[in-house]
Design a protein around this motif. Structure first.
Motif, short mmCIF file in Angstrom:
data_model
loop_
_atom_site.label_atom_id
_atom_site.label_comp_id
_atom_site.label_asym_id
_atom_site.label_seq_id
_atom_site.Cartn_x
_atom_site.Cartn_y
_atom_site.Cartn_z
N ALA A 83 28.56 51.98 44.19
CA ALA A 83 27.84 51.05 43.32
C ALA A 83 28.76 50.49 42.24
CB ALA A 83 26.66 51.78 42.67
N LEU A 84 29.67 51.31 41.75
CA LEU A 84 30.63 50.84 40.75
C LEU A 84 31.52 49.75 41.33
CD1 LEU A 84 31.78 51.34 37.86
CD2 LEU A 84 33.36 52.97 38.90
N LEU A 85 31.94 49.91 42.57
CA LEU A 85 32.78 48.90 43.21
C LEU A 85 31.98 47.64 43.54
CD1 LEU A 85 34.78 51.21 45.65
CD2 LEU A 85 35.58 50.24 43.50
N VAL A 86 30.73 47.81 43.96
CA VAL A 86 29.91 46.65 44.33
C VAL A 86 29.57 45.81 43.12
CG1 VAL A 86 27.66 45.97 45.24
CG2 VAL A 86 28.98 47.76 46.40
N ARG A 87 29.25 46.45 42.01
CA ARG A 87 28.82 45.73 40.82
C ARG A 87 29.97 45.34 39.90
NH1 ARG A 87 23.41 46.29 39.63
NH2 ARG A 87 23.91 44.73 38.03
N ALA A 88 31.19 45.61 40.29
CA ALA A 88 32.33 45.30 39.43
C ALA A 88 32.50 43.79 39.30
CB ALA A 88 33.60 45.91 40.01
N PRO A 89 32.80 43.31 38.09
CA PRO A 89 33.04 41.87 37.89
C PRO A 89 34.46 41.50 38.28
CG PRO A 89 33.19 43.03 35.80
CD PRO A 89 32.84 44.06 36.83
N TRP A 90 34.69 41.41 39.60
CA TRP A 90 36.06 41.22 40.08
C TRP A 90 36.67 39.92 39.58
CZ3 TRP A 90 38.10 45.43 41.91
CH2 TRP A 90 37.28 46.38 42.53
N GLY A 91 35.86 38.89 39.41
CA GLY A 91 36.40 37.60 38.97
C GLY A 91 36.95 37.65 37.56
N SER A 92 36.28 38.34 36.68
CA SER A 92 36.72 38.41 35.27
C SER A 92 37.51 39.67 34.97
CB SER A 92 35.50 38.35 34.35
OG SER A 92 34.62 39.44 34.59
N LEU A 93 37.84 40.45 36.01
CA LEU A 93 38.52 41.72 35.78
C LEU A 93 39.88 41.55 35.08
CD1 LEU A 93 38.23 44.75 36.25
CD2 LEU A 93 39.40 44.45 38.44
N PRO A 94 40.72 40.59 35.49
CA PRO A 94 42.00 40.45 34.78
C PRO A 94 41.83 40.16 33.29
CG PRO A 94 42.06 39.28 36.86
CD PRO A 94 40.64 39.69 36.65
N ASP A 95 40.88 39.31 32.95
CA ASP A 95 40.65 39.02 31.53
C ASP A 95 40.12 40.24 30.79
OD1 ASP A 95 41.47 36.39 31.91
OD2 ASP A 95 39.44 35.71 32.37
N GLN A 96 39.25 41.00 31.46
CA GLN A 96 38.68 42.18 30.82
C GLN A 96 39.76 43.21 30.50
OE1 GLN A 96 35.63 42.64 29.83
NE2 GLN A 96 34.28 41.31 31.01
N LEU A 97 40.74 43.32 31.38
CA LEU A 97 41.75 44.37 31.24
C LEU A 97 43.00 43.93 30.51
CD1 LEU A 97 41.54 45.95 34.82
CD2 LEU A 97 40.32 46.61 32.74
N SER A 98 43.04 42.69 30.07
CA SER A 98 44.25 42.20 29.41
C SER A 98 44.22 42.37 27.89
CB SER A 98 44.45 40.71 29.73
OG SER A 98 43.34 39.94 29.25
N SER A 99 43.16 42.89 27.36
CA SER A 99 43.06 43.04 25.91
C SER A 99 43.92 44.20 25.42
CB SER A 99 41.60 43.27 25.49
OG SER A 99 41.13 44.50 25.98
N THR A 100 44.36 44.07 24.18
CA THR A 100 45.20 45.11 23.58
C THR A 100 44.46 46.43 23.47
OG1 THR A 100 46.36 43.40 22.31
CG2 THR A 100 46.62 45.69 21.59
N GLU A 101 43.17 46.36 23.15
CA GLU A 101 42.39 47.59 22.97
C GLU A 101 42.35 48.42 24.25
OE1 GLU A 101 41.43 44.60 22.19
OE2 GLU A 101 41.32 44.61 19.99
N VAL A 102 42.22 47.74 25.40
CA VAL A 102 42.15 48.45 26.67
C VAL A 102 43.47 49.19 26.94
CG1 VAL A 102 41.99 48.17 29.17
CG2 VAL A 102 40.42 46.94 27.67
N TRP A 103 44.58 48.51 26.74
CA TRP A 103 45.87 49.14 27.02
C TRP A 103 46.17 50.25 26.03
CZ3 TRP A 103 47.88 48.79 31.54
CH2 TRP A 103 47.63 47.66 32.33
N GLN A 104 45.74 50.08 24.78
CA GLN A 104 45.91 51.16 23.82
C GLN A 104 45.11 52.39 24.23
OE1 GLN A 104 44.78 49.42 20.04
NE2 GLN A 104 46.88 48.85 19.54
N ALA A 105 43.86 52.17 24.65
CA ALA A 105 43.02 53.28 25.08
C ALA A 105 43.59 53.95 26.33
CB ALA A 105 41.60 52.80 25.32
N LEU A 106 44.07 53.15 27.28
CA LEU A 106 44.64 53.71 28.50
C LEU A 106 45.91 54.50 28.20
CD1 LEU A 106 44.70 54.00 31.56
CD2 LEU A 106 45.90 51.81 31.68
N GLN A 107 46.78 53.94 27.38
CA GLN A 107 48.02 54.65 27.03
C GLN A 107 47.71 55.96 26.31
OE1 GLN A 107 50.60 52.51 24.37
NE2 GLN A 107 52.31 53.90 24.67
N LEU A 108 46.78 55.91 25.36
CA LEU A 108 46.42 57.12 24.64
C LEU A 108 45.81 58.16 25.58
CD1 LEU A 108 46.13 58.65 21.98
CD2 LEU A 108 43.92 57.51 21.64
#
Length: 256
Positions: free
Chosen positions: A22-47
């Motif tokens: 369900a997570l894969l089916v409902r994922a917003p694949w079109g906007s995924l690059p924009d969602q993951l390009s924010s600084t907050e996401v990379w800071q959280a992932l690195q931490l």
């Protein structure tokens, strides 16, 4: 396979896989690059990656000797100590965070002395994230290593000591190579548990972007305001977990 076993087995498999599908089916694949390009996401992932790795290192340094004591040493109350070690497995993570605050907070049993004598404050810091994750993750490693030690033949260690090796040398040169797969398996479990830790982290370390906000905390925060962002962050955690666990399993946990 008997039908009475096949049907519940397939039902269990569906129960475990359906949420991920369900997570894969409902994922917003079109906007995924924009969602993951924010600084907050990379800071959280690195931490998340750094803190989970640090918590696993702490678990290895402290947990392997503890597992050896539980498996190889007879002392009064060993069963009670083992029960205390496994307590974080069943303790609600939020309760663990409260316990850490009472122990290591500024007014805690130990924390007040750390603050007064050394000026060290652990809650609501990155170090606090590592401590919270190690608290909930270390039992996984201890249980895995203790089980491996109990299965290993102690006669190899005894033979090494009769040849003049000290107990530590026998442990370092004989026991560790024998239980390396168990240590690796425990480390993988501890790392995965630390990566997904939420309750103890938010209670003891807070949710400060760039300092204590790990990926699970970022997912929870995004879910309240932007469900698509929460799904995207969840996909990142899913991908990282699968990649690391699969890679380590191929290297350390297969049998020849």
């Amino acid at each position: 396979m008997p039908l009475p076993l096949l049907l519940p087995g397939l039902l269990a498999l569906a129960f475990l896989l359906l949420p991920l599908v369900a997570l894969l089916v409902r994922a917003p694949w079109g906007s995924l690059p924009d969602q993951l390009s924010s600084t907050e996401v990379w800071q959280a992932l690195q931490l998340s990656l750094v803190s989970a790795t640090a918590a696993t290192a702490v678990s290895l340094v402290l947990g392997v000797p503890l597992a050896w004591l539980l498996a190889r040493t007879e002392f009064p109350g060993r069963g009670f100590v083992r029960a205390l070690v496994t307590l974080p497995l069943v303790l609600p993570p939020v309760v663990g965070g409260v316990a850490l605050l009472l122990a290591l907070g500024r007014n805690g049993v130990i924390g007040k002395w750390l603050d007064a004598w050394f000026g060290i404050t652990l809650p609501f810091t990155t170090t606090g994230v590592v401590i919270a994750e190690a608290f909930v993750a270390m039992p996984f490693l201890v249980i895995s290593v203790e089980g491996t030690l109990r299965a290993a033949d102690p006669r190899f260690e005894e033979a090494a000591t009769t040849l003049g090796a000290s107990r530590f040398t026998a442990f370092h040169r004989v026991t560790l190579p024998l239980i390396a797969p168990g240590i690796a398996a425990g480390a993988v479990l501890a790392w995965a548990r630390a990566l997904g830790e939420f309750g103890a982290t938010i209670t003891f370390a807070g949710n400060f972007p760039g300092r204590t906000q790990t990926m699970p905390l970022a997912v929870y925060l995004a879910l309240q305001n932007d469900p698509d962002a929460a799904i995207s962050l969840s996909l990142v955690l899913l991908a990282v977990s699968i990649a690391v666990l699969a890679g380590l399993r191929d290297r350390w946990m297969t049998t020849s």
